[in-house]
Design an enzyme around this catalytic site. Structure first.
Site, PDB file in Angstrom:
ATOM      1  N   GLU A 186       0.793  -1.231   0.000  1.00 44.78           N
ATOM      2  CA  GLU A 186       0.000   0.000   0.000  1.00 44.78           C
ATOM      3  C   GLU A 186       0.825   1.281   0.000  1.00 44.78           C
ATOM      4  OE1 GLU A 186      -0.745  -2.736   1.543  1.00 44.78           O
ATOM      5  OE2 GLU A 186      -2.893  -3.090   1.583  1.00 44.78           O
TER       6      GLU A 186
HETATM    7  N1  ACO Z   1      -5.475  -6.420  -9.912  1.00 52.53           N
HETATM    8  C1  ACO Z   1      -5.963  -6.722 -11.133  1.00 52.53           C
HETATM    9  N2  ACO Z   1      -5.446  -7.685 -11.920  1.00 52.53           N
HETATM   10  C2  ACO Z   1      -4.396  -8.387 -11.430  1.00 52.53           C
HETATM   11  C3  ACO Z   1      -3.847  -8.131 -10.170  1.00 52.53           C
HETATM   12  C4  ACO Z   1      -4.449  -7.092  -9.394  1.00 52.53           C
HETATM   13  N3  ACO Z   1      -4.014  -6.786  -8.163  1.00 52.53           N
HETATM   14  N4  ACO Z   1      -2.827  -8.970  -9.964  1.00 52.53           N
HETATM   15  C5  ACO Z   1      -2.729  -9.729 -11.056  1.00 52.53           C
HETATM   16  N5  ACO Z   1      -3.683  -9.382 -11.938  1.00 52.53           N
HETATM   17  C6  ACO Z   1      -3.918  -9.939 -13.267  1.00 52.53           C
HETATM   18  C7  ACO Z   1      -2.812  -9.569 -14.229  1.00 52.53           C
HETATM   19  O1  ACO Z   1      -3.048  -8.292 -14.801  1.00 52.53           O
HETATM   20  C8  ACO Z   1      -2.903 -10.676 -15.228  1.00 52.53           C
HETATM   21  O2  ACO Z   1      -3.952 -10.428 -16.112  1.00 52.53           O
HETATM   22  P1  ACO Z   1      -3.817 -10.796 -17.699  1.00 52.53           P
HETATM   23  O3  ACO Z   1      -3.738 -12.308 -17.707  1.00 52.53           O
HETATM   24  O4  ACO Z   1      -5.051 -10.263 -18.297  1.00 52.53           O
HETATM   25  O5  ACO Z   1      -2.545 -10.155 -18.176  1.00 52.53           O
HETATM   26  C9  ACO Z   1      -3.314 -11.877 -14.375  1.00 52.53           C
HETATM   27  O6  ACO Z   1      -3.870 -11.359 -13.181  1.00 52.53           O
HETATM   28  C10 ACO Z   1      -2.148 -12.741 -13.989  1.00 52.53           C
HETATM   29  O7  ACO Z   1      -1.160 -11.889 -13.416  1.00 52.53           O
HETATM   30  P2  ACO Z   1       0.411 -12.111 -13.678  1.00 52.53           P
HETATM   31  O8  ACO Z   1       1.114 -10.877 -13.242  1.00 52.53           O
HETATM   32  O9  ACO Z   1       0.636 -12.563 -15.073  1.00 52.53           O
HETATM   33  O10 ACO Z   1       0.658 -13.337 -12.696  1.00 52.53           O
HETATM   34  P3  ACO Z   1       2.010 -13.735 -11.951  1.00 52.53           P
HETATM   35  O11 ACO Z   1       1.690 -15.017 -11.276  1.00 52.53           O
HETATM   36  O12 ACO Z   1       3.157 -13.669 -12.882  1.00 52.53           O
HETATM   37  O13 ACO Z   1       2.246 -12.592 -10.846  1.00 52.53           O
HETATM   38  C11 ACO Z   1       1.597 -11.187  -9.008  1.00 52.53           C
HETATM   39  C12 ACO Z   1       1.391 -12.525  -9.748  1.00 52.53           C
HETATM   40  C13 ACO Z   1       3.007 -11.149  -8.392  1.00 52.53           C
HETATM   41  C14 ACO Z   1       0.555 -11.168  -7.904  1.00 52.53           C
HETATM   42  C15 ACO Z   1       1.457 -10.007  -9.969  1.00 52.53           C
HETATM   43  O14 ACO Z   1       0.279 -10.191 -10.753  1.00 52.53           O
HETATM   44  C16 ACO Z   1       1.340  -8.662  -9.299  1.00 52.53           C
HETATM   45  O15 ACO Z   1       2.333  -8.093  -8.874  1.00 52.53           O
HETATM   46  N6  ACO Z   1       0.103  -8.125  -9.185  1.00 52.53           N
HETATM   47  C17 ACO Z   1      -0.123  -6.792  -8.663  1.00 52.53           C
HETATM   48  C18 ACO Z   1      -0.047  -6.801  -7.126  1.00 52.53           C
HETATM   49  C19 ACO Z   1      -0.387  -5.437  -6.537  1.00 52.53           C
HETATM   50  O16 ACO Z   1       0.336  -4.462  -6.711  1.00 52.53           O
HETATM   51  N7  ACO Z   1      -1.515  -5.378  -5.801  1.00 52.53           N
HETATM   52  C20 ACO Z   1      -1.952  -4.175  -5.125  1.00 52.53           C
HETATM   53  C21 ACO Z   1      -1.529  -4.239  -3.661  1.00 52.53           C
HETATM   54  S1  ACO Z   1      -2.035  -2.815  -2.712  1.00 52.53           S
HETATM   55  C22 ACO Z   1      -3.539  -3.194  -2.045  1.00 52.53           C
HETATM   56  O17 ACO Z   1      -3.979  -4.322  -2.068  1.00 52.53           O
HETATM   57  C23 ACO Z   1      -4.371  -2.070  -1.390  1.00 52.53           C
END
Ligand code: ACO
Length: 267
Positions: free
Chosen positions: A146
């Site tokens: 966050e």
């Molecule tokens: N929101 C929306 N879509 C997401 C999110 C998310 N938080 N996380 C993953 N996805 C989607 C990706 O866009 C991808 O979609 P696509 O297939 O259409 O391209 C799909 O899920 C798979 O994601 P990948 O990144 O390809 O999966 P991988 O296993 O390689 O990585 C990981 C997983 C590490 C979780 C990565 O997706 C990531 O870093 N996600 C973002 C995490 C993030 O920043 N979350 C916010 C935290 S702050 C809070 O919660 C308030």
């Protein structure tokens, strides 16, 4: 699984006797969370059948939970309810309603267990922190993302994080938003157990069986007693132990089996 199953809004609930399993079920988005998921969690908590003693929280697919659905932060809600902006007059009430999805996992009536594989990021890390116990696979990773996104963690995660790792480490983890591996999580007491990926289900089943082996009323009274220990002096806690013991044994003699409330409910 025997028992009942229900699925709605990226969440699946299965109830088998005394065990409820809540599964985040949007693996194609790595179980990214929306207001519908938080509200769904709250509804599960408020309607949990009284026979449930253990709640297992898990995520389908390679990751436990990738946190908030990032499309919400970008202003697009993909058909989901948008998150409130700072000008929303109901901002505080809406965040409270999301937090309700996490808070019930602390209820002394249950023991909650997070079964974590892959990533648990942001709101997903906070969900793991909302549980009483955490079992991780060796590939599990925690990240309090966050602050890196200009937000504070506001889904009830800051208190358990500080309680578990201490203030200096909590500051370091949150302000750097760095990733904690399963091995480090074990050292920091963020995991009770770390197991190989293929052994998560059996490790959770073993823990659940061990938890259920304790008498239900005794388990509830003991959890409540432990939850209040940090806020009590030694003398206060000793007095609370006496009070709860007398009530527990009294209930047992009268055959009511009711668990005595220790203090004033979940902290
Ligand atoms: N929101 C929306 N879509 C997401 C999110 C998310 N938080 N996380 C993953 N996805 C989607 C990706 O866009 C991808 O979609 P696509 O297939 O259409 O391209 C799909 O899920 C798979 O994601 P990948 O990144 O390809 O999966 P991988 O296993 O390689 O990585 C990981 C997983 C590490 C979780 C990565 O997706 C990531 O870093 N996600 C973002 C995490 C993030 O920043 N979350 C916010 C935290 S702050 C809070 O919660 C308030």
């Amino acid at each position: 699984m025997t028992g009942s199953q229900a699925e709605a809004g990226g969440l699946r609930l299965g109830i088998d006797g005394a065990v409820a399993t809540v599964t985040l079920a949007r693996p194609e988005r790595r179980n990214a969370m929306t207001p519908a998921v938080w509200r769904g969690l709250a509804e599960i908590g408020s309607a949990l059948p009284p026979q449930v003693r253990v709640v297992v929280v898990r995520g389908e697919g390679p990751s436990f939970c990738a946190g908030i659905d990032l499309s919400l932060l970008a202003g697009a809600s993909e058909g989901s309810e948008p998150i409130p902006g700072p000008d929303d007059p109901d901002f505080v009430q809406k965040i409270a309603s999301y937090q309700a999805g996490y808070l019930w996992l602390r209820d002394p009536a249950i023991v909650s267990v997070a079964a974590v594989q892959g990533h648990a990021i942001g709101a997903g890390f906070q969900l793991a922190l909302a549980c009483d116990l955490r079992i991780l696979t060796e590939d599990a990773k925690f990240c309090m993302k966050e602050p890196a996104l200009g937000l504070v963690p506001d889904l009830t995660g800051t208190k358990p994080l500080v309680d578990i790792v201490g203030l200096p480490r909590a500051i370091e983890l949150c302000l750097t938003a760095r990733t904690v591996t399963a091995a480090e999580a074990l050292l920091l007491r963020l995991a009770e157990l770390v197991v190989p990926a293929g052994e998560l289900d059996s490790a959770v089943a073993d823990l659940v069986a061990a938890l259920l082996a304790t008498d239900a009323g005794t388990a509830r009274a003991t959890k409540a007693l432990l939850q209040h220990a940090a806020g009590h002096s030694l003398a206060e806690q000793a007095a609370e132990e006496r009070r709860v013991q007398a009530e527990l044994l009294g209930n047992r003699m009268r055959g009511t089996g009711a668990s005595p409330p220790a203090g004033s409910g979940s902290p």
